[in-house]
Design a protein around this motif. Sequence first.
Motif, PDB file in Angstrom:
ATOM      1  N   ALA A  98      58.797  89.945 -71.155  1.00  0.00           N
ATOM      2  CA  ALA A  98      58.304  89.264 -69.964  1.00  0.00           C
ATOM      3  C   ALA A  98      58.183  90.225 -68.802  1.00  0.00           C
ATOM      4  O   ALA A  98      58.796  91.297 -68.788  1.00  0.00           O
ATOM      5  N   SER A  99      57.385  89.833 -67.847  1.00  0.00           N
ATOM      6  CA  SER A  99      57.233  90.639 -66.644  1.00  0.00           C
ATOM      7  C   SER A  99      58.576  90.810 -65.949  1.00  0.00           C
ATOM      8  O   SER A  99      59.436  89.934 -65.983  1.00  0.00           O
ATOM      9  N   THR A 100      58.732  91.933 -65.296  1.00  0.00           N
ATOM     10  CA  THR A 100      59.988  92.173 -64.578  1.00  0.00           C
ATOM     11  C   THR A 100      60.114  91.261 -63.356  1.00  0.00           C
ATOM     12  O   THR A 100      61.174  91.195 -62.739  1.00  0.00           O
ATOM     13  N   ASP A 101      59.015  90.582 -63.002  1.00  0.00           N
ATOM     14  CA  ASP A 101      59.086  89.639 -61.881  1.00  0.00           C
ATOM     15  C   ASP A 101      59.842  88.366 -62.240  1.00  0.00           C
ATOM     16  O   ASP A 101      60.188  87.577 -61.365  1.00  0.00           O
ATOM     17  N   ILE A 102      60.043  88.152 -63.507  1.00  0.00           N
ATOM     18  CA  ILE A 102      60.735  86.942 -63.951  1.00  0.00           C
ATOM     19  C   ILE A 102      62.237  87.211 -63.970  1.00  0.00           C
ATOM     20  O   ILE A 102      62.690  88.188 -64.555  1.00  0.00           O
ATOM     21  N   ASP A 103      62.985  86.329 -63.339  1.00  0.00           N
ATOM     22  CA  ASP A 103      64.441  86.416 -63.450  1.00  0.00           C
ATOM     23  C   ASP A 103      64.853  85.817 -64.792  1.00  0.00           C
ATOM     24  O   ASP A 103      64.491  84.677 -65.081  1.00  0.00           O
ATOM     25  N   ILE A 104      65.588  86.565 -65.560  1.00  0.00           N
ATOM     26  CA  ILE A 104      66.029  86.060 -66.871  1.00  0.00           C
ATOM     27  C   ILE A 104      67.552  86.149 -66.909  1.00  0.00           C
ATOM     28  O   ILE A 104      68.130  87.211 -66.679  1.00  0.00           O
ATOM     29  N   ARG A 105      68.173  85.032 -67.188  1.00  0.00           N
ATOM     30  CA  ARG A 105      69.637  85.005 -67.172  1.00  0.00           C
ATOM     31  C   ARG A 105      70.183  84.209 -68.348  1.00  0.00           C
ATOM     32  O   ARG A 105      69.568  83.250 -68.798  1.00  0.00           O
ATOM     33  N   GLU A 106      71.359  84.640 -68.791  1.00  0.00           N
ATOM     34  CA  GLU A 106      72.100  83.852 -69.768  1.00  0.00           C
ATOM     35  C   GLU A 106      73.171  83.063 -69.024  1.00  0.00           C
ATOM     36  O   GLU A 106      73.849  83.609 -68.152  1.00  0.00           O
ATOM     37  N   ALA A 107      73.312  81.809 -69.374  1.00  0.00           N
ATOM     38  CA  ALA A 107      74.334  80.957 -68.761  1.00  0.00           C
ATOM     39  C   ALA A 107      75.315  80.521 -69.834  1.00  0.00           C
ATOM     40  O   ALA A 107      74.931  80.267 -70.981  1.00  0.00           O
ATOM     41  N   ALA A 108      76.583  80.460 -69.449  1.00  0.00           N
ATOM     42  CA  ALA A 108      77.600  79.948 -70.375  1.00  0.00           C
ATOM     43  C   ALA A 108      77.808  78.454 -70.172  1.00  0.00           C
ATOM     44  O   ALA A 108      78.210  77.753 -71.095  1.00  0.00           O
ATOM     45  N   THR A 109      77.551  77.994 -68.979  1.00  0.00           N
ATOM     46  CA  THR A 109      77.661  76.563 -68.704  1.00  0.00           C
ATOM     47  C   THR A 109      76.466  76.159 -67.858  1.00  0.00           C
ATOM     48  O   THR A 109      75.937  76.964 -67.090  1.00  0.00           O
ATOM     49  N   PRO A 110      76.045  74.906 -67.961  1.00  0.00           N
ATOM     50  CA  PRO A 110      74.900  74.475 -67.149  1.00  0.00           C
ATOM     51  C   PRO A 110      75.130  74.674 -65.654  1.00  0.00           C
ATOM     52  O   PRO A 110      74.198  74.992 -64.918  1.00  0.00           O
ATOM     53  N   SER A 111      76.380  74.534 -65.213  1.00  0.00           N
ATOM     54  CA  SER A 111      76.630  74.664 -63.773  1.00  0.00           C
ATOM     55  C   SER A 111      76.370  76.080 -63.267  1.00  0.00           C
ATOM     56  O   SER A 111      76.220  76.284 -62.061  1.00  0.00           O
ATOM     57  N   ASP A 112      76.301  77.063 -64.176  1.00  0.00           N
ATOM     58  CA  ASP A 112      75.936  78.419 -63.744  1.00  0.00           C
ATOM     59  C   ASP A 112      74.585  78.416 -63.030  1.00  0.00           C
ATOM     60  O   ASP A 112      74.341  79.216 -62.134  1.00  0.00           O
ATOM     61  N   LEU A 113      73.695  77.529 -63.459  1.00  0.00           N
ATOM     62  CA  LEU A 113      72.347  77.505 -62.876  1.00  0.00           C
ATOM     63  C   LEU A 113      72.382  77.280 -61.371  1.00  0.00           C
ATOM     64  O   LEU A 113      71.512  77.761 -60.644  1.00  0.00           O
ATOM     65  N   LEU A 114      73.373  76.537 -60.915  1.00  0.00           N
ATOM     66  CA  LEU A 114      73.449  76.209 -59.488  1.00  0.00           C
ATOM     67  C   LEU A 114      73.568  77.453 -58.616  1.00  0.00           C
ATOM     68  O   LEU A 114      73.215  77.436 -57.443  1.00  0.00           O
ATOM     69  N   ASP A 115      74.066  78.549 -59.212  1.00  0.00           N
ATOM     70  CA  ASP A 115      74.229  79.792 -58.444  1.00  0.00           C
ATOM     71  C   ASP A 115      72.900  80.514 -58.225  1.00  0.00           C
ATOM     72  O   ASP A 115      72.827  81.416 -57.397  1.00  0.00           O
ATOM     73  N   TRP A 116      71.905  80.174 -59.002  1.00  0.00           N
ATOM     74  CA  TRP A 116      70.728  81.053 -59.078  1.00  0.00           C
ATOM     75  C   TRP A 116      69.441  80.428 -58.560  1.00  0.00           C
ATOM     76  O   TRP A 116      68.368  81.006 -58.733  1.00  0.00           O
ATOM     77  N   LEU A 117      69.493  79.251 -57.980  1.00  0.00           N
ATOM     78  CA  LEU A 117      68.263  78.507 -57.687  1.00  0.00           C
ATOM     79  C   LEU A 117      67.606  78.898 -56.363  1.00  0.00           C
ATOM     80  O   LEU A 117      66.438  78.574 -56.139  1.00  0.00           O
ATOM     81  N   GLU A 118      68.307  79.593 -55.518  1.00  0.00           N
ATOM     82  CA  GLU A 118      67.766  79.907 -54.201  1.00  0.00           C
ATOM     83  C   GLU A 118      66.480  80.733 -54.335  1.00  0.00           C
ATOM     84  O   GLU A 118      66.456  81.774 -54.983  1.00  0.00           O
ATOM     85  N   GLY A 119      65.430  80.255 -53.714  1.00  0.00           N
ATOM     86  CA  GLY A 119      64.160  80.981 -53.713  1.00  0.00           C
ATOM     87  C   GLY A 119      63.357  80.856 -54.986  1.00  0.00           C
ATOM     88  O   GLY A 119      62.313  81.491 -55.130  1.00  0.00           O
ATOM     89  N   ILE A 120      63.820  80.064 -55.918  1.00  0.00           N
ATOM     90  CA  ILE A 120      63.117  79.917 -57.194  1.00  0.00           C
ATOM     91  C   ILE A 120      62.088  78.781 -57.086  1.00  0.00           C
ATOM     92  O   ILE A 120      62.389  77.692 -56.601  1.00  0.00           O
ATOM     93  N   ASP A 121      60.878  79.052 -57.555  1.00  0.00           N
ATOM     94  CA  ASP A 121      59.827  78.030 -57.532  1.00  0.00           C
ATOM     95  C   ASP A 121      59.684  77.321 -58.873  1.00  0.00           C
ATOM     96  O   ASP A 121      59.209  76.195 -58.941  1.00  0.00           O
ATOM     97  N   ARG A 122      60.037  78.015 -59.913  1.00  0.00           N
ATOM     98  CA  ARG A 122      59.842  77.442 -61.241  1.00  0.00           C
ATOM     99  C   ARG A 122      61.060  77.793 -62.101  1.00  0.00           C
ATOM    100  O   ARG A 122      61.404  78.971 -62.240  1.00  0.00           O
ATOM    101  N   LEU A 123      61.677  76.772 -62.628  1.00  0.00           N
ATOM    102  CA  LEU A 123      62.860  76.964 -63.476  1.00  0.00           C
ATOM    103  C   LEU A 123      62.524  76.555 -64.900  1.00  0.00           C
ATOM    104  O   LEU A 123      62.022  75.443 -65.133  1.00  0.00           O
TER     105      LEU A 123
END
Lengths: 187, 434
Positions: free
Chosen positions: A35-60
Amino acid sequence: MSSQPQPRTLFAGIGSPHGDDRIGWLVADALRKVASTDIDIREAATPSDLLDWLEGIDRLIVCDACASAPGTTSNDHGLHRWEWPTQEIATLRSASSHAFGLPQVMQLAERLGTLPPTVIVFGVAAECFDAFAELSPNLAAAQLAIVQRIAAEVADAGPVPTGRMNEAEANNGRREPALRGEDVRNA
Amino acid sequence: MSEVRTIKVEALTRVEGEGGLFIRLDGDHIEDVKLSIYEPPRFFEAFLRGRRLEEVPDITARICGICPVAYQMSAVHALEMAQGVTISPEIRRLRRLLYCGEWIESHALHMHLLHAPDFAGVDSGIELAEHFPDEVNRGLRLKKHGNELLEVLGGRAIHPINVAVGGFYRAPKKDALVALLPDFEWGLEAAIETARWVATLTFPDFTRAYDMVALQHPDEYAMNEGRIASTSCKVVDVTDYETHFEEFHVEHSTALHSGRADGHASYHVGPLARVNLNLGRLSPKARQLADEVGIDWPCWNPFQAIIARGLELVHAYEEAIEIIRDYQPFAPSRINYEHHQGAGCAATEAPRGLIYHRYEVDDEGLVTFAKIVPPTSQNQQQIEDDLRDWLPRVLNGDDAQTAQDCERLVRCYDPCISCSTHFLKLTIDRGESS
């Protein structure tokens, strides 16, 4: 005149090292290679991890394993695709080991106004969640197609993937190289 | 003739894992109370046998996505004892910093999204966010700080891989830690506000006589080293843990129960036990807050564990800031050792309470025996005992309400029941009680 800022996409693969529950991490690992380097790609261990990363994100875009779903529609590879908001995912019960499951995370982020405008969830039908097991044969066979389908989604309306994915790349995550943390240990 | 009926909660909500509650009543007489856990922790212990001891921190970290550090810390300390390794003061401080990150992440999540709703008259963290958006947003920022610290120290966001037997694979860069300071300085003030906020919640007037158990250290608020203290019994060495505490099977749960070895009496581990036993060793701001929150310590009301978590949140921030400010990269980051046959045990303080590990290894450094006693196993019997006392107060003819009231009590312990996998199950959650 300033140009329109590029929409920011976050892909989050939720997973664990246990059987088919690996799939979220494996997809993340495979996407990272193409994928393009413009895409943030992350592994989460729990769904609540996502809450840390949503700032400024347009598409999840999220990928997680899900238990077999009689009566629900999936493609031939056992891949479900939902767009938030949907009643179907809103009533999903997270059978997770974690109190705050994916639907709850979506609902909370929505309530707090931090949920991106576009949210797509891929649920991968899973058979085996045994501790530290490899992928089940069925899911292993479907892995390439699943990665390609999600890669297409990630590329859609966003930067185009930089290369064509082959089977080796798509399956590369099966040995979960990130788990061994060579970056840390060989430094 | 009185009516025999049952109250069942098939799937407990806002607890970490898969558990259920079963209560049988004959009229208002409580015949049975069972907290059922569908947890296979012994599988991990079997999985560890035959593995290189260096793999143990990584494997045990994956038992739980919420508290991997706790498993790693008990594992490395136990294995270091088995191999005769003495870590440096720098490694020791860095491990405390790592634990601060996990306490911050875990406590912030539990306080705001899982436990506070019980005292605010709402059903979920989502509903709480509607009434207390500033508090929930603040809690999520605190949780994020904890995760960011774990990422810097642990090498990545999930399941830290930088923790090694003997120390760390790599000491973090000073800049990476210092970059966290502005957030942590904000977080300390926010944690203080959080602790003050939870202290204003309305708690049931419910106290019990507990045998509270936690690590105790003469010089510090015990996290990963100390002796095992109790509010009822004498202080014992960790090496004597299995002399004084014993696991045993019960039919209704896949998790072993724990009790005092002499008679299997229940005991209570967790933040409330820690604060009760270590009040004077809290950080200055946390200690000051403890005097402000209107509790005459020691506290015997399990519902007020949320206040103890608040104090520990403050402590974790204050100590983390101090360690980061003083930090200098050091070498070696890991103490070397030669494999030899040996045995070792350790207890550390997971966010949810004391976690005990014991290992035996052979001359090749392969694990020949592993024993892991997580905090929830230890609290399970205590929760059932609490419920027997709690039930008469909440039996009012409305069994659905009674079930909810019982869940509230269970959540005080922040049970982390099944920490191995997560997946979506495509069934509608009806949360039925009958």
